[in-house]
Write a protein that holds these residues in place. Sequence first.
Motif, PDB file in Angstrom:
ATOM      1  N   GLY A   9      39.702  45.957  51.897  1.00  0.00           N
ATOM      2  CA  GLY A   9      38.727  45.556  50.896  1.00  0.00           C
ATOM      3  C   GLY A   9      37.344  46.093  51.217  1.00  0.00           C
ATOM      4  O   GLY A   9      37.106  46.649  52.294  1.00  0.00           O
ATOM      5  N   LEU A  18      40.091  52.004  45.919  1.00  0.00           N
ATOM      6  CA  LEU A  18      40.313  51.347  47.194  1.00  0.00           C
ATOM      7  C   LEU A  18      41.813  51.230  47.405  1.00  0.00           C
ATOM      8  O   LEU A  18      42.573  51.135  46.430  1.00  0.00           O
ATOM      9  N   LEU A  20      44.372  48.712  49.419  1.00  0.00           N
ATOM     10  CA  LEU A  20      44.595  47.509  50.216  1.00  0.00           C
ATOM     11  C   LEU A  20      45.923  47.619  50.945  1.00  0.00           C
ATOM     12  O   LEU A  20      46.892  48.172  50.418  1.00  0.00           O
ATOM     13  N   THR A  91      36.401  42.505  40.611  1.00  0.00           N
ATOM     14  CA  THR A  91      35.814  41.838  41.772  1.00  0.00           C
ATOM     15  C   THR A  91      36.485  40.496  42.012  1.00  0.00           C
ATOM     16  O   THR A  91      36.551  39.661  41.111  1.00  0.00           O
ATOM     17  N   VAL A 120      37.130  42.247  47.506  1.00  0.00           N
ATOM     18  CA  VAL A 120      36.874  43.501  46.793  1.00  0.00           C
ATOM     19  C   VAL A 120      35.715  43.256  45.843  1.00  0.00           C
ATOM     20  O   VAL A 120      35.775  42.346  45.015  1.00  0.00           O
TER      21      VAL A 120
END
Length: 124
Positions: A9, A18, A20, A91, A120
């Motif tokens: 994150g 991103l 994870l 988010t 995140v």
Amino acid sequence: QVQLVESGGGLVQAGGSLRLSCAASGRIFSNYAMGWFRQAPGKEREFVATINWSGGSTYYADSVKGRFTISRDNAKNTMFLQMGSLKPEDTAVYYCAVARTSGNAYSTRLYDYWGQGTQVTVSS
């Protein structure tokens, strides 16, 4: 003792990506479906994506379909969530979890084990 540890994150700009990771230990997870969920401040935890025991079947929430990809490596007891075209509404704290079934699992009620979550944050 079963343990799930998320990582990857962070803070990213809108449109960014991103990846994870969720490392599992303490149990043979290859027989069970796994999933990603997320929880934004003031909101309930919501389903993001699930993957069946073999990795051959996946399912996504409409809000992330086409932007996120879930995958797993059973040999390494690890699951991933590749996130692209991120939006501020993505988010949240993201949680990985292991289900009690082998097929895709969409509800939090089907999951027995949870990680501690990874934040995140997507800036606009």
